[in-house]
Design a protein around this motif. Structure first.
Motif, PDB file in Angstrom:
ATOM      1  N   LEU A  58       5.590   4.238 -10.002  1.00 31.61           N
ATOM      2  CA  LEU A  58       6.407   3.500  -9.050  1.00 31.61           C
ATOM      3  C   LEU A  58       7.607   4.361  -8.683  1.00 31.61           C
ATOM      4  O   LEU A  58       7.998   5.251  -9.450  1.00 31.61           O
ATOM      5  CB  LEU A  58       6.901   2.173  -9.637  1.00 31.61           C
ATOM      6  N   ALA A  59       8.177   4.091  -7.527  1.00 34.12           N
ATOM      7  CA  ALA A  59       9.424   4.742  -7.120  1.00 34.12           C
ATOM      8  C   ALA A  59      10.439   3.640  -6.846  1.00 34.12           C
ATOM      9  O   ALA A  59      10.086   2.587  -6.297  1.00 34.12           O
ATOM     10  CB  ALA A  59       9.205   5.597  -5.879  1.00 34.12           C
ATOM     11  N   ALA A  60      11.675   3.867  -7.235  1.00 35.12           N
ATOM     12  CA  ALA A  60      12.729   2.872  -7.073  1.00 35.12           C
ATOM     13  C   ALA A  60      13.682   3.285  -5.961  1.00 35.12           C
ATOM     14  O   ALA A  60      13.948   4.473  -5.751  1.00 35.12           O
ATOM     15  CB  ALA A  60      13.491   2.687  -8.375  1.00 35.12           C
ATOM     16  N   SER A  61      14.209   2.278  -5.247  1.00 34.57           N
ATOM     17  CA  SER A  61      15.203   2.502  -4.204  1.00 34.57           C
ATOM     18  C   SER A  61      16.138   1.296  -4.201  1.00 34.57           C
ATOM     19  O   SER A  61      15.872   0.298  -4.879  1.00 34.57           O
ATOM     20  CB  SER A  61      14.520   2.640  -2.839  1.00 34.57           C
ATOM     21  N   PRO A  62      17.242   1.361  -3.473  1.00 37.74           N
ATOM     22  CA  PRO A  62      18.138   0.195  -3.416  1.00 37.74           C
ATOM     23  C   PRO A  62      17.448  -1.071  -2.902  1.00 37.74           C
ATOM     24  O   PRO A  62      17.888  -2.181  -3.197  1.00 37.74           O
ATOM     25  CB  PRO A  62      19.240   0.654  -2.449  1.00 37.74           C
ATOM     26  N   ASP A  63      16.354  -0.908  -2.150  1.00 37.96           N
ATOM     27  CA  ASP A  63      15.658  -2.064  -1.585  1.00 37.96           C
ATOM     28  C   ASP A  63      14.584  -2.621  -2.518  1.00 37.96           C
ATOM     29  O   ASP A  63      14.014  -3.665  -2.246  1.00 37.96           O
ATOM     30  CB  ASP A  63      15.010  -1.698  -0.242  1.00 37.96           C
ATOM     31  N   GLY A  64      14.278  -1.889  -3.579  1.00 37.84           N
ATOM     32  CA  GLY A  64      13.260  -2.363  -4.507  1.00 37.84           C
ATOM     33  C   GLY A  64      12.326  -1.254  -4.946  1.00 37.84           C
ATOM     34  O   GLY A  64      12.715  -0.082  -4.991  1.00 37.84           O
ATOM     35  N   TYR A  65      11.094  -1.632  -5.232  1.00 40.89           N
ATOM     36  CA  TYR A  65      10.097  -0.686  -5.738  1.00 40.89           C
ATOM     37  C   TYR A  65       8.985  -0.469  -4.712  1.00 40.89           C
ATOM     38  O   TYR A  65       8.677  -1.334  -3.906  1.00 40.89           O
ATOM     39  CB  TYR A  65       9.467  -1.223  -7.029  1.00 40.89           C
TER      40      TYR A  65
END
Length: 255
Positions: A58-65
């Motif tokens: 998975l990759a994470a970002s401020p908007d979610g995964y």
């Protein structure tokens, strides 16, 4: 204990539930939404998601995964599909150059076809297929040609199962479908005339192993308004035969 309960107790089952929660069009899925989709506890989803990020699944970002590149890399290591794809690509490109319509390569997985390659130009038909996507066997040309060349027990299982009518032209009668599949096996090519999606027609041929087991199938798809599948049957059959011939030579060559 049912499958859902087993997934709740198994670490691998919970991981798969999280990964399977992502849809094709998702850009990023927040923790709360991922919790809702999986039905797992929020703390559990957060903990497993963090582990999956560390593993690049998975990759994470401020908007979610979102799904990570590690999954793509793992998928490309699938030996059988990778070998078929490597051999088939030049044939797929030739078919596209000849037809200027959408060309697919698919493999059999249970009661569905999984598309592992798709080539289309600017005027390609709007079809629901996508790389990595699935479609039913019984109502797609590529699926029918795979099914027609499968073991009798597999054919019987599909015919006995649900055959939802996707369009008014879908063949849903088991007897009619069996007769149709017998004709497909005899001709070495399958056609679809708006059976899975309105406005779409298609022709497909199987890539068979030395013992006549379906390794994959190749199809060309176009809009019903301009594309004549029968006009390209020989080219599709020749491409599938060419792929099968190279795969057979590779498998018989000593290491």
């Amino acid at each position: 204990m049912d499958e859902g309960a087993l997934q709740d107790r198994s670490v691998l089952g919970r991981i798969m539930r999280i990964l399977d929660a992502f849809d094709v069009g998702d850009q990023a899925v927040g923790l709360s939404e991922l919790t809702r989709r999986t039905g797992l506890a929020k703390a559990t989803v957060h903990r497993i998601a963090q582990d999956l990020v560390a593993a690049r699944l998975l990759a994470a970002s401020p908007d979610g995964y979102r799904l990570g590149r590690g999954l793509f890399e793992l998928g490309m290591r699938a030996a059988a599909e990778r070998t078929v794809l490597e051999v088939a690509v030049p044939f797929l490109q030739d078919l596209f150059a000849r037809t200027r319509e959408t060309v697919h390569l698919g493999v059999l997985d249970g009661d569905e076809v999984v598309y592992i390659s798709k080539i289309g130009g600017h005027r390609q038909a709007r079809s629901p297929s996508r790389i990595g996507g699935r479609m039913p066997l019984y109502c797609t040309a590529i699926g029918k040609v795979l099914l027609a060349n499968s073991d009798p027990a597999d054919i019987a299982r599909v015919l006995a199962g649900p055959l939802p009518r996707r369009t008014p032209r879908t063949i849903v009668g088991p007897g009619l479908l069996r007769a149709h599949l017998e004709q497909v096996a005899e001709q070495g090519v399958a056609y679809e005339y708006e059976e899975s999606t309105l406005g779409i027609v298609c022709v497909a041929a199987p890539v068979l192993s030395a013992d006549d087991q379906p390794l994959a199938a190749i199809s060309v798809t176009g809009p019903a308004t301009r594309f004549r599948p029968d006009a390209h049957a020989a080219s599709v059959r020749a491409a599938a035969s060419g792929v099968a011939s190279i795969l057979a030579r590779r498998s018989s060559t000593p290491l």
